[in-house]
Enzyme design. Structure first.
Site, mmCIF file in Angstrom:
data_model
loop_
_atom_site.group_PDB
_atom_site.id
_atom_site.type_symbol
_atom_site.label_atom_id
_atom_site.label_comp_id
_atom_site.label_asym_id
_atom_site.label_seq_id
_atom_site.Cartn_x
_atom_site.Cartn_y
_atom_site.Cartn_z
ATOM 1 N N ASN A 8 9.033 -21.405 -0.560
ATOM 2 C CA ASN A 8 8.948 -20.361 0.460
ATOM 3 C C ASN A 8 9.438 -19.065 -0.177
ATOM 4 O O ASN A 8 10.640 -18.867 -0.349
ATOM 5 C CB ASN A 8 9.807 -20.728 1.675
ATOM 6 C CG ASN A 8 9.681 -19.724 2.820
ATOM 7 O OD1 ASN A 8 9.079 -18.668 2.663
ATOM 8 N ND2 ASN A 8 10.256 -20.049 3.956
ATOM 9 N N ARG A 90 4.401 -22.001 1.204
ATOM 10 C CA ARG A 90 4.270 -21.418 2.527
ATOM 11 C C ARG A 90 3.677 -20.023 2.389
ATOM 12 O O ARG A 90 4.153 -19.200 1.619
ATOM 13 C CB ARG A 90 5.640 -21.330 3.200
ATOM 14 C CG ARG A 90 5.585 -20.713 4.593
ATOM 15 C CD ARG A 90 6.569 -19.594 4.757
ATOM 16 N NE ARG A 90 6.548 -19.022 6.111
ATOM 17 C CZ ARG A 90 7.374 -18.070 6.507
ATOM 18 N NH1 ARG A 90 8.287 -17.605 5.686
ATOM 19 N NH2 ARG A 90 7.275 -17.574 7.724
ATOM 20 N N HIS A 179 4.573 -19.310 12.942
ATOM 21 C CA HIS A 179 5.348 -20.556 13.072
ATOM 22 C C HIS A 179 4.455 -21.790 13.231
ATOM 23 O O HIS A 179 4.893 -22.823 13.724
ATOM 24 C CB HIS A 179 6.311 -20.494 14.274
ATOM 25 C CG HIS A 179 7.343 -19.432 14.186
ATOM 26 N ND1 HIS A 179 7.727 -18.680 15.275
ATOM 27 C CD2 HIS A 179 8.077 -18.972 13.143
ATOM 28 C CE1 HIS A 179 8.655 -17.804 14.921
ATOM 29 N NE2 HIS A 179 8.886 -17.965 13.633
ATOM 30 N N ARG A 240 13.727 -8.546 17.466
ATOM 31 C CA ARG A 240 12.399 -8.087 17.872
ATOM 32 C C ARG A 240 12.316 -7.982 19.391
ATOM 33 O O ARG A 240 12.847 -8.819 20.113
ATOM 34 C CB ARG A 240 11.318 -9.043 17.361
ATOM 35 C CG ARG A 240 11.204 -9.125 15.862
ATOM 36 C CD ARG A 240 10.062 -10.032 15.452
ATOM 37 N NE ARG A 240 10.066 -10.301 14.022
ATOM 38 C CZ ARG A 240 9.987 -11.504 13.491
ATOM 39 N NH1 ARG A 240 9.877 -12.581 14.264
ATOM 40 N NH2 ARG A 240 10.003 -11.661 12.173
ATOM 41 N N GLU A 384 9.443 -27.836 8.305
ATOM 42 C CA GLU A 384 8.241 -27.211 7.772
ATOM 43 C C GLU A 384 7.989 -27.613 6.322
ATOM 44 O O GLU A 384 6.836 -27.765 5.897
ATOM 45 C CB GLU A 384 8.367 -25.694 7.890
ATOM 46 C CG GLU A 384 8.391 -25.216 9.336
ATOM 47 C CD GLU A 384 8.898 -23.789 9.486
ATOM 48 O OE1 GLU A 384 8.052 -22.902 9.708
ATOM 49 O OE2 GLU A 384 10.108 -23.571 9.392
#
Length: 400
Positions: A8, A90, A179, A240, A384
């Protein structure tokens, strides 16, 4: 046994996890950050609680990759590069090009670079990391696993915005979501725990972390998701804003004398959400502590967070015409029983959802709904990296 590395890469970081296959045991994990900045921090966990740490200048992702692989040899995590059967990477934005994970050749890497306009902070560094691993491990399969690919099954009514259609046709202006790897993993894991084919289930997955998104999974496919063209849309997040009226952006820019739209977008991405509302922190734990000490602003912040998640759950029940399971995952979803209970509480009793208070006191994988709940409710730690490794094994045709 052979080993597969899940990678990642960020703009200045490289995180990794190494699995033995086919056992899927984790043999090492870690990260290198401050790449290209100076005083890079290197951390590798391996063995029985062993840890390697160092600080040195790492110029770029190619140097980081070479250092990492050399260090794996030095620490006897691997005895030679021959043990590494492949790498899985990823990638944030796959657009409409990558509808599934894919073997990465030069053409695919170039497409990832071209899609950087949809994820400027991510796709470029990810492409550089892929090239770096390919240089050190030539001939070993590399697989790209895309955050957006799980959501490419959404129907037009879910991904199109109500703007002139030519903006989508010419520029790709649509909902992409994010996601996806996490939503895919926890939805499939929930089906396993329920002992039912995922094709027969309607599941709402709640990935609640510093970034958060909710997804409607019908028959194993994403049919709607809360994040939009970028990860800025959807629920209230750590920093956010989530969904807001687009005209509010124009209004605030005038009031704040902001002339650069990038500055305003930065405020919505980095200074809003839990942080902007509470004035305390972007971390849910800090906001909860402040609320418990009587800070009314923090209490309101918590209620807003719960409210936004509830609204998406209710919306997706309507989208799918029902729900069989709700799943909580990621940092907040996995660790905050308080948040899970507050989201469900009396507001969801109309849908037959009930949480078992004792079962909800957990940070592990568990069914937390009561026996008389008509909807199964789970907390499932996301993985993940495991999805990335499984796709790498599958597409790379990797055997023991």
């Amino acid at each position: 046994m052979s080993k597969v590395i899940a990678v990642n890469a960020g703009s200045s970081s490289l995180k990794f996890k190494i699995y033995e296959v086919p056992s899927e045991d984790v043999v090492a994990s870690g990260q290198i950050d401050r790449i290209g900045i100076g005083n890079s921090n290197i951390s590798i966990k391996y063995g029985e609680g062993q840890k390697f740490e160092d600080v040195k200048d790492i110029a770029d992702h190619e140097v980081a990759t070479e250092f990492l692989l050399d260090q794996l040899n030095t620490l006897n995590i691997i005895t030679s590069y021959d043990e590494i059967s492949g790498t899985g990477h990823r990638v944030v934005a796959g657009g409409e090009v990558f509808k599934d994970s894919t073997l990465l050749d030069e053409e695919a890497i170039q497409k990832i670079e071209e899609l950087a306009e949809f994820a400027p902070l991510h796709n470029g560094p990810e492409a550089r990391a892929i090239r770096a691993f390919q240089k050190v491990l030539p001939g070993k399969p590399a697989v790209g696993v895309f955050d957006t690919s799980f959501h490419t099954t959404m129907p037009e009514i879910a991904y199109l915005y109500s703007i002139p259609l030519e903006y989508y046709e010419e520029f790709g202006a649509r909902r992409y979501g994010a996601h996806g790897t996490s939503h895919r993993y926890v939805a499939n894991r929930a089906a396993e725990l329920m002992g039912k084919p995922i094709e027969d289930l309607k599941i709402i997955t709640c990935h609640l972390g510093n970034g958060g998104s909710i997804t409607a999974v019908d028959g194993g496919k994403s049919v709607d998701t809360s994040m939009g063209f970028t990860p800025l849309a959807g629920i209230t997040m750590g920093t956010r804003s989530g969904d807001i009226d687009a005209s509010l952006v124009q209004f605030l820019m005038k009031k704040l004398n902001i002339t650069d739209i990038d500055e305003m977008i930065s405020i919505l991405n980095n200074k809003s959400g839990l942080l902007g509302l509470s004035g305390v922190s972007s971390d849910m734990r800090d906001v909860e502590d402040a609320a418990d000490k009587g800070d009314e602003r923090s209490q309101t912040t918590l209620e807003i967070f719960y409210d936004r998640v509830r609204k998406y759950i209710g919306q997706y029940i309507a989208v799918m015409g029902g729900v069989d399971a709700v799943v909580f995952t990621a940092g907040i979803g996995e660790n905050s029983g308080r948040t899970r209970a507050a989201i469900i509480d009396d507001h969801m009793s109309f849908f037959g959802m009930k949480i078992d208070e004792a079962a909800n006191d957990t940070r592990d994988e568990a069914k937390i709904s009561s026996e008389d709940s008509k909807v199964a409710i789970y907390t499932i730690p996301t993985d993940e990296e495991l999805v990335i490794v499984r796709d790498t094994v599958r597409l790379g045709n990797i055997n023991e």
